[in-house]
Design an enzyme around this catalytic site. Structure first.
Site, PDB file in Angstrom:
ATOM      1  N   ASP A  64      66.514  77.322  62.081  1.00  0.00           N
ATOM      2  CA  ASP A  64      66.596  77.758  63.471  1.00  0.00           C
ATOM      3  C   ASP A  64      67.690  77.065  64.289  1.00  0.00           C
ATOM      4  O   ASP A  64      67.711  77.160  65.512  1.00  0.00           O
ATOM      5  CB  ASP A  64      65.239  77.610  64.170  1.00  0.00           C
ATOM      6  N   ARG A  78      70.515  76.665  69.103  1.00  0.00           N
ATOM      7  CA  ARG A  78      69.096  76.723  68.747  1.00  0.00           C
ATOM      8  C   ARG A  78      68.625  78.142  68.981  1.00  0.00           C
ATOM      9  O   ARG A  78      68.844  78.720  70.047  1.00  0.00           O
ATOM     10  CB  ARG A  78      68.317  75.730  69.629  1.00  0.00           C
ATOM     11  N   ASP A  83      60.479  78.867  65.704  1.00  0.00           N
ATOM     12  CA  ASP A  83      60.483  77.552  65.086  1.00  0.00           C
ATOM     13  C   ASP A  83      60.313  77.744  63.583  1.00  0.00           C
ATOM     14  O   ASP A  83      59.377  78.409  63.145  1.00  0.00           O
ATOM     15  CB  ASP A  83      59.340  76.699  65.640  1.00  0.00           C
ATOM     16  N   THR A  84      61.231  77.198  62.821  1.00  0.00           N
ATOM     17  CA  THR A  84      61.103  77.220  61.364  1.00  0.00           C
ATOM     18  C   THR A  84      60.594  75.857  60.911  1.00  0.00           C
ATOM     19  O   THR A  84      60.766  74.859  61.612  1.00  0.00           O
ATOM     20  CB  THR A  84      62.451  77.525  60.677  1.00  0.00           C
ATOM     21  N   GLU A  86      60.389  72.236  59.253  1.00  0.00           N
ATOM     22  CA  GLU A  86      61.411  71.195  59.296  1.00  0.00           C
ATOM     23  C   GLU A  86      61.889  70.777  57.907  1.00  0.00           C
ATOM     24  O   GLU A  86      61.079  70.554  57.010  1.00  0.00           O
ATOM     25  CB  GLU A  86      60.880  69.960  60.027  1.00  0.00           C
ATOM     26  N   ARG A 130      71.864  71.748  73.129  1.00  0.00           N
ATOM     27  CA  ARG A 130      72.083  72.887  72.230  1.00  0.00           C
ATOM     28  C   ARG A 130      72.031  74.186  73.033  1.00  0.00           C
ATOM     29  O   ARG A 130      71.208  74.330  73.934  1.00  0.00           O
ATOM     30  CB  ARG A 130      71.012  72.939  71.143  1.00  0.00           C
TER      31      ARG A 130
END
Length: 186
Positions: A64, A78, A83-84, A86, A130
């Site tokens: 992401d 971003r 949310d992917t 980690e 970001r």
């Protein structure tokens, strides 16, 4: 401002239109404003559709986050609302499906002829500096694709940067129903 709203403003600036508005009276003017607002907020295309910017990849971070060349320099981007898992954790082991999400993002972007980013209506950057964007590979939104394939979840809603929230929630619902990716672990 989208083309529909520009047309409406141009018509309002026209002398004949002003005379017609006087004849409509206050209730008529209020009705016109309501219709204009509804067409602005409830059309399938968001105002940001007109404002996609072409970028090129500099470096892949994870599923992401990607560094793109933007305005002549490398910047961190971003992906909005998703949310992917980690890659980098305190244990040193990636979370389940983190590698798959990062690989899928890279695959989609590497195979694209054109990569574009689209800002939403709110702040352009997060507290890490970001850029916050929807990312498109040949016109297909990567944020949505990752969610639909079960490689990302809908998260980090930062109003007013939520114009694509429903679209992403619909994709997540389908991925959950089919038990794809991260949803296969539940």
């Amino acid at each position: 401002m989208n083309n529909k709203n520009k047309k409406i403003l141009n018509q309002l600036n026209n002398r004949q239109s002003r005379n017609k508005l006087k004849k409509l009276g206050l209730p008529g003017i209020i009705l016109i404003i309501i219709i204009a607002a509804a067409s602005y907020y409830f059309t399938e295309d968001s105002p940001a559709d007109e404002d996609r910017t072409e970028v090129t990849v500099d470096h892949y971070i994870d599923g992401d986050t990607t560094r793109f060349y933007y305005n002549g320099q490398s910047e961190s981007f971003r992906y909005l609302i998703i949310d992917t898992p980690e890659l980098n954790t305190s244990t040193g082991d990636p979370e389940p499906f983190a590698v798959e999400a990062a690989d899928r993002t890279q695959e989609l972007l590497e195979n694209a002829e054109t990569i574009e980013v689209e800002f939403d209506v709110g702040p352009e950057t997060d507290h890490h500096g970001r850029y916050l964007v929807y990312v498109y590979a040949d016109g297909e939104m990567i944020n949505e694709r990752l969610v639909r394939e079960g490689l990302a979840s809908v998260r980090y809603l930062n109003p007013p940067n939520t114009s694509r929230q429903q679209q992403l929630e619909d994709a997540e619902r389908l991925a959950k129903e089919e038990g794809l990716g991260i949803w296969s672990l539940e």
